[in-house]
Every structure is written in C-alpha cells, then in structure tokens.
Design a protein around this motif. Structure first.
Motif, short mmCIF file in Angstrom:
data_model
loop_
_atom_site.label_atom_id
_atom_site.label_comp_id
_atom_site.label_asym_id
_atom_site.label_seq_id
_atom_site.Cartn_x
_atom_site.Cartn_y
_atom_site.Cartn_z
N VAL A 73 0.82 -1.22 0.00
CA VAL A 73 0.00 0.00 0.00
C VAL A 73 0.85 1.26 0.00
O VAL A 73 0.32 2.37 -0.03
CB VAL A 73 -0.97 0.03 1.20
N GLY A 74 2.20 1.10 0.01
CA GLY A 74 3.07 2.26 -0.03
C GLY A 74 3.03 3.09 1.25
O GLY A 74 2.96 4.33 1.19
N LEU A 75 3.08 2.42 2.40
CA LEU A 75 3.00 3.13 3.68
C LEU A 75 4.17 4.09 3.84
O LEU A 75 5.33 3.72 3.64
CB LEU A 75 3.00 2.11 4.83
N GLN A 76 3.87 5.33 4.18
CA GLN A 76 4.88 6.36 4.33
C GLN A 76 5.16 6.61 5.81
O GLN A 76 4.37 6.25 6.69
CB GLN A 76 4.42 7.65 3.66
N ASP A 77 6.30 7.26 6.09
CA ASP A 77 6.64 7.62 7.46
C ASP A 77 5.55 8.52 8.04
O ASP A 77 5.08 9.45 7.39
CB ASP A 77 7.98 8.36 7.50
N GLY A 78 5.18 8.22 9.27
CA GLY A 78 4.14 9.01 9.93
C GLY A 78 2.74 8.51 9.70
O GLY A 78 1.80 8.98 10.34
N GLN A 79 2.57 7.56 8.77
CA GLN A 79 1.25 7.00 8.51
C GLN A 79 1.03 5.76 9.38
O GLN A 79 1.97 5.05 9.73
CB GLN A 79 1.10 6.62 7.03
N VAL A 80 -0.22 5.52 9.72
CA VAL A 80 -0.60 4.37 10.55
C VAL A 80 -1.37 3.37 9.68
O VAL A 80 -2.26 3.76 8.92
CB VAL A 80 -1.47 4.81 11.75
N LEU A 81 -0.99 2.11 9.78
CA LEU A 81 -1.62 1.05 8.98
C LEU A 81 -2.64 0.28 9.81
O LEU A 81 -2.34 -0.19 10.90
CB LEU A 81 -0.56 0.08 8.46
N TYR A 82 -3.87 0.18 9.28
CA TYR A 82 -4.90 -0.67 9.87
C TYR A 82 -5.40 -1.62 8.78
O TYR A 82 -5.53 -1.23 7.63
CB TYR A 82 -6.07 0.14 10.42
N THR A 83 -5.67 -2.84 9.16
CA THR A 83 -6.32 -3.77 8.23
C THR A 83 -7.56 -4.33 8.89
O THR A 83 -7.58 -4.55 10.10
CB THR A 83 -5.39 -4.94 7.84
N THR A 84 -8.58 -4.53 8.10
CA THR A 84 -9.82 -5.12 8.60
C THR A 84 -10.03 -6.46 7.91
O THR A 84 -10.12 -6.54 6.68
CB THR A 84 -11.02 -4.20 8.33
N GLU A 85 -10.05 -7.52 8.70
CA GLU A 85 -10.25 -8.87 8.18
C GLU A 85 -11.73 -9.24 8.32
O GLU A 85 -12.33 -9.00 9.36
CB GLU A 85 -9.44 -9.89 8.99
N PHE A 86 -12.28 -9.81 7.25
CA PHE A 86 -13.64 -10.34 7.35
C PHE A 86 -13.53 -11.83 7.62
O PHE A 86 -12.92 -12.57 6.84
CB PHE A 86 -14.44 -10.10 6.08
N MET A 87 -14.10 -12.27 8.72
CA MET A 87 -14.04 -13.68 9.09
C MET A 87 -15.44 -14.20 9.38
O MET A 87 -16.26 -13.49 9.94
CB MET A 87 -13.15 -13.87 10.33
N HIS A 88 -15.66 -15.43 8.97
CA HIS A 88 -16.95 -16.07 9.21
C HIS A 88 -16.69 -17.48 9.74
O HIS A 88 -16.87 -18.48 9.02
CB HIS A 88 -17.77 -16.13 7.92
N PRO A 89 -16.28 -17.59 10.99
CA PRO A 89 -15.99 -18.91 11.56
C PRO A 89 -17.27 -19.73 11.75
O PRO A 89 -18.34 -19.18 11.95
CB PRO A 89 -15.33 -18.59 12.90
N ARG A 90 -17.12 -21.04 11.67
CA ARG A 90 -18.24 -21.93 11.94
C ARG A 90 -17.91 -22.75 13.18
O ARG A 90 -16.75 -22.94 13.55
CB ARG A 90 -18.48 -22.86 10.75
N MET A 91 -18.94 -23.25 13.81
CA MET A 91 -18.75 -24.07 14.99
C MET A 91 -17.90 -25.30 14.66
O MET A 91 -17.07 -25.74 15.46
CB MET A 91 -20.10 -24.50 15.55
N GLU A 92 -18.08 -25.82 13.47
CA GLU A 92 -17.32 -26.99 13.05
C GLU A 92 -15.82 -26.71 13.09
O GLU A 92 -15.02 -27.55 13.51
CB GLU A 92 -17.74 -27.39 11.64
#
Length: 525
Positions: free
Chosen positions: A347-366
């Motif tokens: 993503v070309g993270l620059q100095d002073g920038q903060v990186l966040y990622t959002t994961e979509f997860m759909h766990p099952r009981m199995e």
C-alpha cells in the motif's frame, strides 16, 4: 386535442460532429482508481472543459474492479454546458485504462475496447482474484487469450508492467497510468499541465512525478506487448546446505542425506522447512519418518530406473498435506510481522502513517470444535442442543481490525494454540486421510510406477479450509475412487492425469463428471 407538451428552446452546444472524449478506468481496490479519475477531471476543468465522472463499485479482489467513467467536452458558445453520459457505451469509448491485465480482458469482453476508436492502456502484471486462489490446484486464469485479443481489438495499445514501475519509483500504479495517458496523445493537454494536477494533490508528489515520468518515457519509447504467463525456465532448487547452526535442525538435515535418494534431497529439504515452520522439529522428524518409508517402497519398485520420482513427488505433496490450513494457522499468518510488512509495502505506507487492516471472518462451529482435543470435541458434537446453541453465537460474519489491540490479541491467542494441534480432532482427521492416501499410492506403485506417482499428485485438489476444503475433499474422493476402479489398466496413469486436470480446471465439476462417465462407460463393457 390540445398539446400541453412543454418545449424547451435547447440549442446545440457545438457542431453536430463534436463529441466528448470518453475514458473508462478499471482499477482494483487500493490501486488509486479514484485518485486517477480525480486527476483527469481536474486536468480537464483547469483548461476550461466540462468534465463529469461516475463510478460503479465492483467487489474488488473477489470478482472484478471498480469501473470509473469520465467524459469531458468543451463548453459551448455562451458557456452552455453539454449533457454527458454516466456510463461507457460499447463502441464509443476513446480510452480504456486497466490497472491489471485480466481487467483489460474483461473490458474487451464488455465491448468497450474497439479497433476504430479505443486506446487501451493496461498494466501487464497480474493480481490474482480470490476465485483463482481458492480453487484447487493451478487455477490461475490463462492470460494468453487477452494478449492475443489486445492487438486486434484496440486501435492503440500501451501495455507494460506499470505496477512494477510505480513501486520502483516509490509510488502507486495510478501515477504510472497517468503518465502513459499523457504520452498516448489522446488528450489535448501539455505535459506540464499533468504535473500541475499532481502537485495540487499535495501527497507523495515527488514519487508520483517520478513514476509519471518513467511511464511517460516508456510509452514514448514504445510499449512492447509482454509475453504474459509465458512459461519460465525451470527454477533450479537450491542444493542442501553443508550444515546448519542449530543442532536439532542439523540432525534433520543429516537424516535427509542418509535416508533419502539424492534426487529427492532438495524437495525434501523444502518440505521439511515447511512442516517445521507449521509445527515444530518433532513434526519434522515425523515427516522424514514417513518419507523414509515411502523411499524404501520406491526402491523396491525399481525407483532407481525412474530417478526416484515417487519419493521426490511425495516429498512435495506430503509436506502440503501435513501443513494443512486450520484456524490456528490462519490466525498465526494474520498476526505475523512479516505479513504486516508485506501489506505496508503493497500500500506504499509512508513515514508518519498508521496502517490498519480489517479482516472479514466467518468462523463456523465446526472449525472451532476441530481445534479442540479429540475427547472434548466429540463430547461437544454428541450434545446437539449445546452444539447448536454455540453455533448460533459463533457462526456469523465478523470484521476484525488485526493491528488494533482488541483484534490482535484474540488472533494471537488462537495462533499460540499450535502446541495443542497434534491432539486436536482436525489433526486426527487429517492423519487418517493422509495415511489412506499414501497407502493407495504405495499399493499402486508396486504394479504401476506412473500410477503411484499420479495418485500422489491428487493432493493438489485439497487446500484451504471451511467450504473450500470440503469441496476439495469431494473432488479428491471422486478422482481417487475412479482411478482405483481402473488401476489394472495399462493406461490407468494417463486417465488419472485426465481426471486430475478435469477436477482442477472445472469449478462446477461438470467436466470431471463427464470424464468419470467416460471411464465408467468403457469399464462396464
């Protein structure tokens, strides 16, 4: 009858032959398609043109890119503004800009690239879609059809690896595409005007201009069509190191030399690294134990005459089988610092920038139950009311921000459970399936060497977890059982490869079912 229609005195803004310049941009998420669209609109409006942009979001990496559409036209006499379209019309687009090679192909299929009008600007690199990653085996789409089509359907084509050029200059692909657009001659603006637009953005200006200039010069000097997906020369596998500093690792290395044929050394070393990283050194010993036994069977089957292909193939696919995807592995991968570094670079993270990622997860009981110890897992599965109650609370989509403490800690905790993995229900299930697979391949090896090797490669069909894993297992069973039914035929190995190819390339299983019906037809006669 009275005509109450209101008639407006609308006059044409220019000669009847005058038409807007239309530009379609197809870009994946995070590739700056919106920024590029904004630059083009700003460029036009700065020079007194009327410009309009619209966008239709895709599902990004899953099924396609977002389509941005720009139309621009000079204002008419007296400042009258033209009416501009909101979507590209097949046969009426002047420029198509694609941020990824297969997106160029999708644009061709949509009919918006035409030989009498369209300049196609596309990056030759590939960004694999989720469907390409999740399908069993080698499911990467063939790009050769797009390569062949571009030279026929576009009036002018500008195709090279714009992504690599942008990264080399510390920028993102939108800057390189903007440079190629400027050099294409499709817009009536000077080069300096493009610079002014980039500078107005105020972010990463120097890097953007470097990428712009590099792409401009590359386009002017001639963008040669690449040989996309051309087969590369075989990459030699590195030889075994003389020794390793860690005593336990060095002992494992010595086992490879002492117990396996030389033809399998390199692949066994790579496989050993994979399973040790997946679990621990003791798991590496188990890997070599199994491989040693398979190598002995190989020697009995006159494997020397076949360069011990059975052992070398087993070294690869056994490692894949032992390093299966489970919830623990997924959690570890998502919290590793190396992964964060890779995302930051992409993503070309620059100095002073903060990186966040959002994961979509759909766990099952199995999946949750599968990582529990065998006794506890079976106890839960036997109590349906409790199991279903827990499933209703677990089986739902979640968005987890990996690099925030509240998201990182649960994932880190799950990843730390790998010490319990070999006691889990999932591991027991994987071991049963693994041993049955190797037993079938070893039995075939005794009478048909090529068939034994082919059966080992069936493991290509199984990967991932959850529904993807279930579908892979289903195809594996179909292919294995059908192959076993014709194991006494001289051409059994050839039919095994046909079955595998059908299963890999056909997501719907129609081709696989057709191949099975063909085999059943001659088996019953």
């Amino acid at each position: 009858m009275k005509d109450d229609t209101v008639k407006l005195g609308l006059k044409p803004t220019g000669p009847a032959t005058e038409r807007p310049i239309s530009i379609a941009i197809v870009a994946m998420g995070g590739q700056g398609g919106g920024v590029l669209t904004g630059w083009i609109v700003n460029l036009a409006e700065t020079h007194g043109w009327v410009a309009q942009s619209t966008s239709v979001p895709g599902v990004a990496q899953r099924t396609g890119a977002t389509i941005y559409y720009v139309e621009m036209m000079r204002a008419g006499e007296g400042g009258q503004k033209p009416i501009l379209a909101q979507m590209p019309t097949p046969g009426d687009v002047d420029v198509v800009i694609a941020s990824e090679f297969m997106e160029a192909g999708r644009s061709i299929l949509r009919g918006i690239v035409t030989p009498d009008r369209t300049t196609l600007i596309a990056s030759s690199h590939r960004s694999l879609s989720v469907s390409e990653k999740m399908a069993p085996g080698d499911s990467i789409a063939d790009s050769s059809a797009v390569t062949d089509a571009i030279g026929v359907v576009a009036r002018q084509e500008i195709v090279f690896d714009m992504n690599a050029m942008a990264v080399k200059n510390g920028s993102v692909i939108s800057s390189a595409m903007f440079g190629s657009l400027a050099a294409s001659g499709t817009l009536p603006f000077e080069r300096d005007a493009y610079y002014d637009v980039i500078r107005k953005g105020g972010k990463g200006v120097e890097a953007s201009i470097r990428a712009f200039d590099a792409a401009f010069d590359r386009t002017v000097n001639g963008a040669v069509m690449p040989q996309v997906d051309a087969p590369d020369a075989a990459t030699p596998v590195s030889a075994l190191p003389d020794n390793l500093h860690d005593n336990r690792a060095n002992d494992l290395l010595m086992r490879i030399r002492a117990e396996l044929p030389e033809q399998a050394h390199a692949m066994a070393y790579l496989g050993l690294q994979k399973v040790v990283d997946f679990q621990d050194a003791a798991y590496g010993d188990e890997y070599l134990d199994i491989l040693r036994d398979l190598s002995r069977r190989d020697r009995k089957a006159n494997g020397d005459a076949y360069d011990f292909e059975f052992t070398a193939t087993a070294a690869k696919y056994l490692a894949n089988a032992m390093a299966y995807d489970d919830v623990i592995r997924v959690a570890r991968i998502k919290t590793q610092s190396a992964r964060r570094q890779r995302v930051a670079e992409e993503v070309g993270l620059q100095d002073g920038q903060v990186l966040y990622t959002t994961e979509f997860m759909h766990p099952r009981m199995e999946e949750a139950v599968s990582i529990l110890p065998v006794g506890l897992a079976n106890w839960l599965k036997a109590r349906k009311p409790l199991y279903n109650w827990l499933d209703r609370r677990i089986n739902k989509g979640r968005r987890i921000q990996t690099y925030r403490l509240i998201g990182f800690l649960p994932l880190h905790f799950v990843g730390a459970l790998k010490g319990m993995r070999r006691m889990s229900l999932r591991h027991k299930t994987e071991v049963i399936h693994r041993d049955a697979w190797l037993a079938d391949a070893s039995q075939a090896l005794a009478s048909n060497y090529a068939l034994g090797v082919a059966m080992l490669t069936f493991r290509r069909l199984i990967k991932g977890y959850s529904d993807t894993h279930v579908r892979g297992h289903s195809k594996f069973e179909k292919v294995m059982q059908t192959t076993k039914s014709i194991a006494d035929r001289d051409d059994a190995a050839e039919w095994a490869q046909r079955l595998l190819t059908s299963a890999i390339k056909d997501a719907s299983s129609k081709d696989l079912d057709g191949t099975i019906m063909t085999i059943e037809s001659f088996s019953s006669t």
